[in-house]
Write an enzyme that holds these catalytic residues in place. Structure first.
Site: not given
Ligand code: GTP
Length: 360
Positions: A111, A162, A223
């Site tokens: 993202d 954070k 982001d």
């Molecule tokens: P929020 O729920 O809004 O915080 O977004 P998010 O679920 O994408 O979490 P975050 O932005 O912290 O994740 C950072 C990156 O890691 C993103 O590209 C997510 O798609 C990926 N990501 C987060 N958790 C997982 C997981 O459990 N499995 C996989 N495969 N990717 C994950």
């Protein structure tokens, strides 16, 4: 040739309701699923093999990107039965990597929109002899991020998630979500349980004396986790402020996809995207906004910095400013929605019923 892992399994809760039917990396930015920009940039940097670590709404990625050959890539997909977190997801795809234990493997959060010099990050990794190297970006307000202070040689000295108090804000360098791992380090992450790379793997490696190297690259970085950032990122791609080889067609102030219909006197500015099949009515003004496929904006509506979901309908003369409208929602005529307000998918707001912002 360096291979890469892309983390695309998150639930994208901050981007709801746009992520109700679509995983965050598949929400269109500048006319194509956001992930396309990352894949194209990795390819342009010489990466050929990419493993996508999927979880939430995993089934939509492969039908769209297939084996990756359209982008000159070899793509593989690995789906977690239960979300394994960022570190667990990296570990879970290890068996698909071709790299030898000492080889570098690129890892990207799915993202992040950035102009990062990917080969420079790999070079930094090689020349510093690090176990893991991280792209660091500098931001004015680091409170929402993980801070990564470094010493004079760029070696990471701490990970501070954070920070809230002024004493905790020891640097403006944040974890920008792109890493190079030695393949052997990936194999040390525990398998089959959730692991956060930010909260567990990195601090653990540091405590064990591993060499973690930071590379500050102050290029474009955003982001796209929140609706406001997503709209900004999409507009920046259209305006050419954010680099991507995957923006379709010639842009300028606006990007109108092939089957969109825009009235002759409608004004689309500030990097606005009119998605395929969308319709923008007479006299409407749409600025810095993303209008997804088949959405309709009726005559005289004024839309600024907003995200309009697929198939949503914005009534005549309605004003949206910083709003997020879920897929299929219908906003009647003569409404006014401002300041980050979110309307859920398929919701129905009658004509003239709403005149408020989220802080009222
Ligand atoms: P929020 O729920 O809004 O915080 O977004 P998010 O679920 O994408 O979490 P975050 O932005 O912290 O994740 C950072 C990156 O890691 C993103 O590209 C997510 O798609 C990926 N990501 C987060 N958790 C997982 C997981 O459990 N499995 C996989 N495969 N990717 C994950």
């Amino acid at each position: 040739m360096t291979e890469a892992i892309l983390l695309v399994g998150g639930k994208g809760t901050r981007l709801r309701p746009l992520t109700v039917h679509t995983p965050k990396p598949m929400v269109p930015a500048a006319g194509v699923p956001f992930l396309t920009h990352q894949l194209a940039r990795a390819r342009a940097a010489g990466v050929e093999h990419i493993v996508l670590a999927t979880s939430y709404l995993a089934e939509v990625f492969e039908p769209h990107f297939g084996d990756g050959s359209d982008l000159g890539l070899h793509l593989e997909y690995v789906t977690e039965e239960e979300p394994l977190g960022t570190g667990g997801a990296i570990r879970n795809v290890a068996s698909r990597l071709h790299s030898a234990p000492g080889d570098p493997v690129l890892i990207f959060n799915g993202d992040i929109l950035t102009g990062l010099d990917i080969p420079a990050l790999v070079d930094t990794h090689r020349t510093s002899g690090a176990d893991v190297s991280l792209h660091l970006s500098r931001v004015e307000d680091p409170r929402a991020y993980g801070l990564v202070p470094t010493d004079g040689s760029g070696r990471v000295t701490a990970f501070l998630e954070k920070p809230q108090t002024p004493e905790e804000i020891v640097t403006d360098q944040i974890n920008a979500g792109a890493y190079v791992f030695n393949r052997s380090v990936i194999d040390t992450i525990p398998a089959d349980r959730p692991v956060s790379v930010e909260r567990e793997t990195f601090p653990g490696l540091l405590a064990d004396g591993a060499h973690l190297q930071g590379m500050v690259d102050s290029t474009y970085w955003l982001d796209l986790g929140t609706p406001q950032a997503f709209v900004r990122g999409s507009a920046d791609l259209v305006l050419g402020r954010a680099p991507s080889p995957a923006v379709p067609g010639r842009c300028g102030e606006r990007l109108v996809l092939d089957t969109a219909r825009v009235a002759a006197d409608a004004k689309l500015t500030g990097g606005t995207v009119a998605g395929p099949g969308s319709r923008i009515g007479a006299g409407a003004r749409v600025e810095g906004s993303t209008v997804l496929r088949d959405a309709v904006i009726e005559e005289g509506a004024v839309v600024r910095d907003s995200l309009i979901g697929a198939g949503a309908r914005i009534g005549a003369r309605t004003v949206l400013d910083g709003a997020v409208i879920g897929d299929g929602a219908v906003i009647g005529a003569d409404n006014e929605l401002r300041d980050g307000i979110r309307v859920w998918c398929d919701a129905h707001l009658p004509d003239g019923s709403v005149r408020f912002s989220s802080d009222q």
